[in-house]
Design an enzyme around this catalytic site. Structure first.
Site, PDB file in Angstrom:
ATOM      1  N   GLY A 109     -59.205   6.956   4.712  1.00 35.41           N
ATOM      2  CA  GLY A 109     -59.484   6.972   6.144  1.00 35.41           C
ATOM      3  C   GLY A 109     -60.955   7.151   6.423  1.00 35.41           C
ATOM      4  CB  ILE A 167     -59.790  16.028  -2.069  1.00 34.78           C
ATOM      5  CG1 ILE A 167     -58.578  15.816  -1.167  1.00 34.78           C
ATOM      6  CG2 ILE A 167     -59.578  17.258  -2.946  1.00 34.78           C
ATOM      7  CD1 ILE A 167     -57.324  15.428  -1.912  1.00 34.78           C
ATOM      8  CB  THR A 227     -62.499   1.634   7.626  1.00 38.24           C
ATOM      9  OG1 THR A 227     -61.651   0.600   8.137  1.00 38.24           O
ATOM     10  CG2 THR A 227     -61.939   2.988   8.040  1.00 38.24           C
ATOM     11  CE  LYS A 257     -58.327   6.164  -5.396  1.00 35.22           C
ATOM     12  NZ  LYS A 257     -57.278   6.345  -4.378  1.00 35.22           N
ATOM     13  N   GLY A 262     -51.306   0.026   7.971  1.00 34.45           N
ATOM     14  CA  GLY A 262     -52.636  -0.060   7.381  1.00 34.45           C
ATOM     15  C   GLY A 262     -52.823   0.785   6.140  1.00 34.45           C
ATOM     16  NE  ARG A 315     -68.716 -10.330   5.388  1.00 31.09           N
ATOM     17  CZ  ARG A 315     -67.451 -10.460   4.988  1.00 31.09           C
ATOM     18  NH1 ARG A 315     -67.119 -11.482   4.237  1.00 31.09           N
ATOM     19  NH2 ARG A 315     -66.524  -9.600   5.358  1.00 31.09           N
TER      20      ARG A 315
END
Length: 446
Positions: free
Chosen positions: A306, A134, A14, A203, A185, A46
């Site tokens: 995302g 962000i 993604t 994080k 998802g 791959r």
């Protein structure tokens, strides 16, 4: 140096695909801002992809790409902490700058990776590793560089925030919302990293190091998930003027605070006031609230995941590195001469401030106690809390859920966790108490 900056993207999931699309969509803007053509010369995948420009070399040998003379900047978006680490170290060894979105890798091995990058005069940039689009890493490393950061609190996992929002707004149980999050998802088939707080802890380790100038210490982050949060507690919190959020906290405590001096690193469900800035950040959004001196509180909010959000953060790092490469070409400065240190502080100035243990943390508490509906029960509970030096802020007694049993909800003022542990142990030994005490931490964010 030529006028072209050559990129390699390792991983075409993604995020990797999002980076390719962003570059293709904004090619002219990128050149106008940087003064260079930014081109993708190699991708690590791959299997061969028919949707990739034929001018881009596709290669399954990621180590070879990391050593290629046809690459200036390596973008690592494959994830994991084994192959990703090997590839990044190979790229650094070969003088390549690196951009990564890999918070787990940096939280667990960042001290070693950053030190190796310093030795080899290159940079490892990681804006995309925390809170997606962000720009919190840049803000804390650069915009707040003149401030002393006292604490930060963050909604830094969108899956957990989505679950807590749905539970509150629609009265849905945890397992029901988790299933939907997986279907949409937002959560993986194995959601452990999200719902148990491990992703947020990765994080938080990065944010805390930047905030306080300490080495990365993921293994010392206290971590508690949201799997035990019930609709009952969500509703009681609302009734008392609070909301439950899954938050990460990094707090600097000095000798003037109650408790021990040091740094608290903790991820857990938290009651916060309904009018607090973080209380109204809902859905899959992320947000980080930073309290610093002299600036005060500032809030940074947006999409935390995302393709578009993460690709935006990746390319922000690429643009910084393009400028570093450009400055080196103009004035023969070293690669590191125009760049902020990896953890915002000069490496030899990182401090050995102790990380506080869980029982040294200081927070307020929400307690839910189930007891027999008999005289003296409340007096016994409040006496135990008082004897432990715990001040009560509010008490709410609810109607019985079972015949002869009532839930009692207590909010306390901040107290050292070790005191609360002893008090709960004594409360649970009372013959009138019918179940384990439910505890959720509480913070006013003031």
């Amino acid at each position: 140096m030529s006028n072209s900056i050559k990129l390699a993207i390792l991983g075409l999931g993604t995020v990797g695909t999002g980076v390719i699309n962003l570059i293709n969509d904004n090619l002219n803007e990128l050149k106008r801002r940087s003064g260079h053509d930014i081109i993708i010369t190699e991708v690590g995948t791959r299997r061969q992809r028919d949707d990739i420009d034929t001018n881009i070399m596709q290669n399954s040998d990621l180590m070879a790409i990391a050593a290629s003379d046809n690459v200036d900047i390596v973008i690592e978006v494959i994830g994991g902490t084994t192959l990703a680490k090997d590839v990044i170290m190979q790229a650094i060894k070969n003088g390549k700058h690196v951009v990564t979105a890999n918070k787990a890798l940096l939280a667990e091995h960042g001290n070693e990776i950053f030190a190796f990058a310093e030795e080899n005069n290159v940079h490892v940039a990681y804006e995309a590793a925390v809170a997606g689009g962000i720009p919190i890493i840049k803000v804390m490393r650069e915009a707040l560089a003149a401030n002393k950061i006292d604490w930060l609190a963050g909604i830094i996992n969108g899956t957990g925030n989505f679950i807590m929002t749905e539970m509150r707004d629609k009265g849905r149980p945890f397992t029901d919302v988790l299933s939907e999050a997986q279907e949409l998802g937002y959560a993986e088939a194995d959601p452990t990293f999200d719902v148990e707080g491990i992703d947020a802890a990765h994080k938080l380790a990065l944010l805390a190091s930047i905030a306080f100038g300490i080495p990365l210490q993921f293994d010392k982050v206290y971590c508690e998930g949201i799997t035990g949060i019930t609709l009952q507690d969500v509703n009681y919190a609302e009734e008392l003027g609070y909301r439950i959020k899954h938050l990460g906290f990094a707090v600097r405590r000095d000798s003037e605070n109650d408790g021990d001096a040091g740094v608290e690193l903790r991820v857990h469900p938290t009651l916060i006031p309904q009018d607090a800035l973080l209380a109204n950040v809902n859905g899959v959004k992320n947000a980080v609230l930073v309290n610093s001196h002299p600036l005060g509180q500032t809030l940074y909010c947006g999409d935390g995941a995302g393709a578009g959000a993460t690709a935006s953060a990746v390319m922000a790092d690429v643009m910084d590195l393009v400028r570093v490469l450009g400055s080196k070409d103009r004035d023969d400065q070293s690669n590191t001469g125009h760049h902020v240190p990896h953890l915002a502080f000069i490496p030899d100035q990182l401090s050995d401030t102790p990380i506080l243990r869980a029982d040294q943390m200081v927070t307020g508490y929400y307690l839910r106690v189930h007891a027999y509906d008999s005289p003296g029960v409340l007096a016994d509970i409040t006496r135990i809390l008082s004897d432990a030096g715990i001040n009560i802020d509010a008490i709410l007694q609810k109607p019985a859920h079972k015949v002869g049993q009532v839930p009692v909800i207590i909010l306390t003022l901040p107290v050292v966790e070790s005191q609360m542990n002893l008090a709960i142990e004594k409360i649970e030994k009372l013959e009138t108490i019918t179940d384990k005490v439910v505890r959720i931490r509480l913070d006013e964010l003031a």
